[in-house]
Scaffold this motif. Structure first.
Motif, PDB file in Angstrom:
ATOM      1  N   ASP A   4      23.010 -39.771 -13.477  1.00  0.00           N
ATOM      2  CA  ASP A   4      24.391 -39.414 -13.140  1.00  0.00           C
ATOM      3  C   ASP A   4      25.092 -40.499 -12.346  1.00  0.00           C
ATOM      4  OD1 ASP A   4      24.147 -37.042 -14.459  1.00  0.00           O
ATOM      5  OD2 ASP A   4      23.740 -35.834 -12.658  1.00  0.00           O
ATOM      6  N   ASN A   5      24.337 -41.236 -11.523  1.00  0.00           N
ATOM      7  CA  ASN A   5      24.942 -42.337 -10.762  1.00  0.00           C
ATOM      8  C   ASN A   5      23.846 -43.321 -10.335  1.00  0.00           C
ATOM      9  OD1 ASN A   5      23.706 -41.406  -8.315  1.00  0.00           O
ATOM     10  ND2 ASN A   5      25.364 -39.906  -8.072  1.00  0.00           N
ATOM     11  N   GLY A   6      24.257 -44.362  -9.620  1.00  0.00           N
ATOM     12  CA  GLY A   6      23.303 -45.385  -9.211  1.00  0.00           C
ATOM     13  C   GLY A   6      22.266 -44.878  -8.231  1.00  0.00           C
ATOM     14  N   GLY A   7      22.646 -43.911  -7.405  1.00  0.00           N
ATOM     15  CA  GLY A   7      21.686 -43.374  -6.453  1.00  0.00           C
ATOM     16  C   GLY A   7      20.500 -42.730  -7.147  1.00  0.00           C
ATOM     17  N   ASP A   8      20.785 -41.960  -8.189  1.00  0.00           N
ATOM     18  CA  ASP A   8      19.691 -41.318  -8.915  1.00  0.00           C
ATOM     19  C   ASP A   8      18.790 -42.353  -9.589  1.00  0.00           C
ATOM     20  OD1 ASP A   8      20.656 -38.863  -8.160  1.00  0.00           O
ATOM     21  OD2 ASP A   8      21.763 -38.515 -10.019  1.00  0.00           O
ATOM     22  N   LEU A   9      19.400 -43.415 -10.100  1.00  0.00           N
ATOM     23  CA  LEU A   9      18.598 -44.480 -10.700  1.00  0.00           C
ATOM     24  C   LEU A   9      17.748 -45.172  -9.634  1.00  0.00           C
ATOM     25  CD1 LEU A   9      17.762 -46.503 -12.896  1.00  0.00           C
ATOM     26  CD2 LEU A   9      19.877 -47.756 -12.425  1.00  0.00           C
ATOM     27  N   LEU A  10      18.340 -45.441  -8.471  1.00  0.00           N
ATOM     28  CA  LEU A  10      17.578 -46.101  -7.405  1.00  0.00           C
ATOM     29  C   LEU A  10      16.369 -45.265  -7.012  1.00  0.00           C
ATOM     30  CD1 LEU A  10      17.236 -48.346  -5.271  1.00  0.00           C
ATOM     31  CD2 LEU A  10      18.731 -46.992  -3.767  1.00  0.00           C
ATOM     32  N   VAL A  11      16.557 -43.962  -6.875  1.00  0.00           N
ATOM     33  CA  VAL A  11      15.439 -43.087  -6.517  1.00  0.00           C
ATOM     34  C   VAL A  11      14.333 -43.172  -7.572  1.00  0.00           C
ATOM     35  CG1 VAL A  11      14.740 -40.671  -6.309  1.00  0.00           C
ATOM     36  CG2 VAL A  11      16.766 -41.500  -5.086  1.00  0.00           C
ATOM     37  N   ALA A  12      14.711 -43.193  -8.832  1.00  0.00           N
ATOM     38  CA  ALA A  12      13.701 -43.278  -9.898  1.00  0.00           C
ATOM     39  C   ALA A  12      12.914 -44.579  -9.795  1.00  0.00           C
ATOM     40  CB  ALA A  12      14.380 -43.170 -11.264  1.00  0.00           C
ATOM     41  N   VAL A  13      13.610 -45.682  -9.530  1.00  0.00           N
ATOM     42  CA  VAL A  13      12.920 -46.979  -9.414  1.00  0.00           C
ATOM     43  C   VAL A  13      12.022 -46.992  -8.179  1.00  0.00           C
ATOM     44  CG1 VAL A  13      13.259 -49.456  -9.060  1.00  0.00           C
ATOM     45  CG2 VAL A  13      14.706 -48.223 -10.683  1.00  0.00           C
ATOM     46  N   LEU A  14      12.518 -46.458  -7.053  1.00  0.00           N
ATOM     47  CA  LEU A  14      11.701 -46.434  -5.833  1.00  0.00           C
ATOM     48  C   LEU A  14      10.448 -45.593  -6.035  1.00  0.00           C
ATOM     49  CD1 LEU A  14      14.492 -46.132  -3.091  1.00  0.00           C
ATOM     50  CD2 LEU A  14      13.195 -48.167  -3.749  1.00  0.00           C
ATOM     51  N   ARG A  15      10.570 -44.504  -6.763  1.00  0.00           N
ATOM     52  CA  ARG A  15       9.365 -43.690  -7.052  1.00  0.00           C
ATOM     53  C   ARG A  15       8.359 -44.482  -7.885  1.00  0.00           C
ATOM     54  NH1 ARG A  15      12.637 -38.023  -7.874  1.00  0.00           N
ATOM     55  NH2 ARG A  15      12.118 -37.129  -5.822  1.00  0.00           N
ATOM     56  N   GLU A  16       8.860 -45.236  -8.851  1.00  0.00           N
ATOM     57  CA  GLU A  16       7.947 -46.087  -9.628  1.00  0.00           C
ATOM     58  C   GLU A  16       7.183 -47.045  -8.723  1.00  0.00           C
ATOM     59  OE1 GLU A  16      10.975 -46.499 -13.462  1.00  0.00           O
ATOM     60  OE2 GLU A  16      10.193 -48.290 -12.453  1.00  0.00           O
ATOM     61  N   LEU A  17       7.861 -47.501  -7.660  1.00  0.00           N
ATOM     62  CA  LEU A  17       7.275 -48.494  -6.757  1.00  0.00           C
ATOM     63  C   LEU A  17       6.441 -47.865  -5.649  1.00  0.00           C
ATOM     64  CD1 LEU A  17      10.491 -50.686  -6.432  1.00  0.00           C
ATOM     65  CD2 LEU A  17       8.378 -51.343  -7.617  1.00  0.00           C
ATOM     66  N   GLY A  18       6.399 -46.548  -5.595  1.00  0.00           N
ATOM     67  CA  GLY A  18       5.600 -45.864  -4.582  1.00  0.00           C
ATOM     68  C   GLY A  18       6.256 -45.810  -3.219  1.00  0.00           C
ATOM     69  N   ILE A  19       7.557 -45.992  -3.157  1.00  0.00           N
ATOM     70  CA  ILE A  19       8.279 -45.981  -1.883  1.00  0.00           C
ATOM     71  C   ILE A  19       8.809 -44.580  -1.615  1.00  0.00           C
ATOM     72  CG2 ILE A  19      10.319 -46.864  -0.672  1.00  0.00           C
ATOM     73  CD1 ILE A  19       9.937 -49.482  -2.220  1.00  0.00           C
ATOM     74  N   ASP A  20       8.456 -44.031  -0.458  1.00  0.00           N
ATOM     75  CA  ASP A  20       8.912 -42.683  -0.119  1.00  0.00           C
ATOM     76  C   ASP A  20       9.876 -42.663   1.065  1.00  0.00           C
ATOM     77  OD1 ASP A  20       7.239 -43.189   2.024  1.00  0.00           O
ATOM     78  OD2 ASP A  20       5.745 -41.672   1.500  1.00  0.00           O
ATOM     79  N   THR A  21      10.081 -43.793   1.712  1.00  0.00           N
ATOM     80  CA  THR A  21      10.932 -43.855   2.903  1.00  0.00           C
ATOM     81  C   THR A  21      11.798 -45.111   2.823  1.00  0.00           C
ATOM     82  OG1 THR A  21       9.226 -42.751   4.204  1.00  0.00           O
ATOM     83  CG2 THR A  21      10.939 -43.912   5.430  1.00  0.00           C
ATOM     84  N   VAL A  22      13.090 -44.959   3.109  1.00  0.00           N
ATOM     85  CA  VAL A  22      14.041 -46.079   3.045  1.00  0.00           C
ATOM     86  C   VAL A  22      14.801 -46.124   4.373  1.00  0.00           C
ATOM     87  CG1 VAL A  22      16.076 -47.008   1.878  1.00  0.00           C
ATOM     88  CG2 VAL A  22      14.246 -45.920   0.542  1.00  0.00           C
ATOM     89  N   PHE A  23      15.077 -47.325   4.856  1.00  0.00           N
ATOM     90  CA  PHE A  23      15.726 -47.525   6.144  1.00  0.00           C
ATOM     91  C   PHE A  23      17.109 -48.138   5.924  1.00  0.00           C
ATOM     92  CE2 PHE A  23      11.177 -47.912   6.283  1.00  0.00           C
ATOM     93  CZ  PHE A  23      10.797 -47.112   7.344  1.00  0.00           C
ATOM     94  N   GLY A  24      18.112 -47.657   6.665  1.00  0.00           N
ATOM     95  CA  GLY A  24      19.425 -48.238   6.454  1.00  0.00           C
ATOM     96  C   GLY A  24      20.510 -47.605   7.287  1.00  0.00           C
ATOM     97  N   ILE A  25      21.748 -47.987   6.971  1.00  0.00           N
ATOM     98  CA  ILE A  25      22.943 -47.435   7.613  1.00  0.00           C
ATOM     99  C   ILE A  25      23.907 -47.037   6.510  1.00  0.00           C
ATOM    100  CG2 ILE A  25      24.950 -47.974   9.057  1.00  0.00           C
ATOM    101  CD1 ILE A  25      23.196 -49.673  10.804  1.00  0.00           C
ATOM    102  N   VAL A  26      24.404 -45.825   6.582  1.00  0.00           N
ATOM    103  CA  VAL A  26      25.304 -45.310   5.560  1.00  0.00           C
ATOM    104  C   VAL A  26      26.672 -45.980   5.682  1.00  0.00           C
ATOM    105  CG1 VAL A  26      26.097 -43.372   6.982  1.00  0.00           C
ATOM    106  CG2 VAL A  26      26.067 -43.167   4.447  1.00  0.00           C
ATOM    107  N   SER A  27      27.348 -46.121   4.562  1.00  0.00           N
ATOM    108  CA  SER A  27      28.635 -46.823   4.527  1.00  0.00           C
ATOM    109  C   SER A  27      29.445 -46.319   3.343  1.00  0.00           C
ATOM    110  CB  SER A  27      28.379 -48.329   4.395  1.00  0.00           C
ATOM    111  OG  SER A  27      29.517 -49.007   3.913  1.00  0.00           O
ATOM    112  N   VAL A  28      30.747 -46.596   3.376  1.00  0.00           N
ATOM    113  CA  VAL A  28      31.571 -46.269   2.202  1.00  0.00           C
ATOM    114  C   VAL A  28      31.133 -47.080   0.989  1.00  0.00           C
ATOM    115  CG1 VAL A  28      33.581 -45.613   3.580  1.00  0.00           C
ATOM    116  CG2 VAL A  28      33.323 -47.994   2.845  1.00  0.00           C
TER     117      VAL A  28
END
Length: 544
Positions: A4-28
């Protein structure tokens, strides 16, 4: 596959990579990405973009894999630059995904909010790999290529990889398809090069080995080389724990000490593996090494760059060592005893020289289980004994800013603690370094990892203060106002403990490490008392 959007794609790729935690700052400019990660994985809202990268970096180091940081466009991406430089220096694996203005206006210079000039150029300068998401069909490919570059893998050395993603494309539906990964060819020495190096190794009667960060993927092979030869093992700071430091042949990160200089003078063959001979580990390159030198490195440019090498072997450490071991022969009688004596000498000397801080070093090691992360900021206790005397048994436990930048320790500690929640993490920081990103105390209070933050409080920048006291007639910029750490901890909702005498160290650190959550431990260095010899860094001052 459609998302549906880039966020959903990013989550799918991160799952492939075995990443369960992401660090950051939210922004527009990253809202779709943050919302998807927070909904499907774990999003940790740190207080500064540099800390996001530090935390992601340490998350990857502590797991022996990859970490991910999310930042925003322009200033947010720029704030991440310093920590990307640390990752670049360490060759650690960070996937840095940052926003970008709408693709329609990209590069137009019209002052779009958060826009900066040539953001990709800036990211390219501080990353091992950088790319822009160009459309909604190739975002998955761009992310996976960046992850592969960050991880290194066959033929690659790894490092931070940055992806900028225009915000309009983040919101749009994405199409993702399988793409076969392309890896560079893995370099390997020729049979002739291995035979020649093996002949030298077979002739060695007083061998030494020096392992850097490039050896951490060859733990078993390196241990077998030590067993077959009886060689002593020196390490860089990055190579610590490749062979557990309680092994009797591991001398460790003590190359410039008098005892090890004596060993180096008498050694007849040196094998170095994946190390770049940094200035602070070679007395500004004045340390003398044996002329018979076999050097193994995946980076061809590293071979012979600092010290002459008689047998350069361009290849991955594990298979190259496997090929060399078949030539190994035992050292002459008495050499192993000299190695063990040097190991004991350098440790006893340092333990004595650090005076009352030895009680803290002993208490940390006694309180921690064998597998636990020790993250260290740049501070006197880290530089003098944390980087040497405090034993490491696994390179994944050894988290520190290789580039030497101050203020990164707490962010790294938070990332490591969340990467390995089943074991305690200890962070060693000074009051000056902690103040650089003091806001991360709130991240610590919010996420509540199993982390003991030990703050060595000497009221300023102790390393620089000692340098100025030794070489100057006045101090400049080193004496700082520091907070009342008990009140600060209370304000953040953090438990607080204090060490003001040697006898406090063991019970206080044991109590903190046994906790299921964070604890701030202040070490009052004025009350504890000075080291026998004030620490000054191994940095040459050219005109003094």
């Amino acid at each position: 596959m459609r998302y549906d959007n880039g966020g959903d794609l990013l989550v799918a790729v991160l799952r492939e990579l075995g990443i369960d935690t992401v660090f950051g700052i939210v922004s527009v400019h990253n809202l779709p990405l943050v919302e998807a990660v927070d909904r499907e994985l774990r999003f940790v809202p740190v207080r500064h973009e540099a800390s996001a990268v530090n935390a992601a970096d340490a998350y990857g180091r502590a797991r022996g894999s990859l970490g991910c940081a999310l930042t925003s466009t322009g200033t947010g991406a720029g704030n991440a630059a310093g920590s990307l430089i640390e990752s670049l220096s360490a060759g650690s694996s960070v996937l840095h995904v940052t926003g970008q203005i709408e693709s329609e206006f990209l590069g137009s210079g019209r002052g779009f909010i958060h826009e900066t000039k040539d953001q990709l150029g800036m990211l390219s300068a501080v990353s091992a790999h950088a790319a822009t998401v160009p459309d909604t069909e190739r975002a998955g490919q761009i992310l996976r290529e960046a992850a592969r570059a960050a991880l290194g893998g066959p033929g690659g050395t790894g490092g931070p990889a940055s992806v900028e993603w225009p915000i309009d494309l983040q919101y749009a539906p994405q199409t993702d398809g399988p793409v076969a990964p392309e890896y560079p060819a893995v370099p390997a020495p020729t049979d002739g090069e291995l035979t020649a190096a093996g002949a030298l190794l077979a002739s060695a009667r007083r061998p030494l080995v020096w392992a850097g960060g490039g050896a951490t993927g060859a733990r078993g092979e390196l241990a077998r080389l030590l067993e077959a030869t009886g060689a002593g093992l020196l390490t860089s700071n990055s190579g610590r724990g490749t062979v557990p430091e309680d092994h009797e042949q591991v001398i460790g990160n003590f190359a410039t000490t008098p005892a090890v200089r004596g060993l180096l003078a008498d050694a007849d063959v040196l094998v170095t593996i994946g190390t770049h001979f940094r200035s602070n580990e070679t007395a500004d390159y004045t340390l003398e090494l044996p002329p018979a030198h076999i050097q193994i490195d995946l980076d061809a440019a590293a071979l012979g760059r600092v010290y002459p090498v008689t047998h350069p072997l361009h290849g991955d450490a594990a298979p190259t060592l496997t090929a060399l071991i078949r030539h190994a022969a035992p050292a002459e009688d008495g050499w192993c005893e000299r190695v063990r004596a040097a190991r004991a000498d350098v440790r006893a000397t340092l333990h004595d020289n650090i005076g009352p801080q030895a009680a803290i070093c002993d208490a940390i090691r006694a309180a921690l289980p064998r597998e636990a992360v020790v993250a260290r900021d740049v501070t006197i206790p880290s530089s003098s004994w944390g980087n040497r005397l405090l034993e490491m048994y696994d390179p994944r436990d050894n988290v520190f800013p290789r580039g030497g930048g101050i203020g990164q320790g707490l962010g790294m500690g938070i990332g490591a603690a969340l990467a390995r929640p089943d074991a305690p993490t200890v962070v060693m920081a000074g009051d000056g370094g902690l103040a650089v990103h003091l806001g991360e105390l709130l991240t610590l209070a919010q996420e509540r990892p199993r982390l003991t933050l030990i703050v060595f409080n000497d009221g300023g920048y102790g390393v620089l203060r000692n340098m100025q006291d030794r070489h100057s007639e006045r101090r400049s910029g080193v004496d700082l106002v520091t907070p009342d750490f008990e009140l600060l901890a209370r304000a953040c909702g953090l438990p607080y403990l204090r060490i003001a005498a040697e006898e406090h160290a063991a019970p206080v650190i044991a109590e903190a490490v046994a906790s299921d959550g964070p604890t701030l431990v202040e070490v009052d260095l004025a009350a504890l008392g000075p080291m026998k010899n004030p620490f000054t860094p191994p940095v040459r001052i050219p005109v003094r």
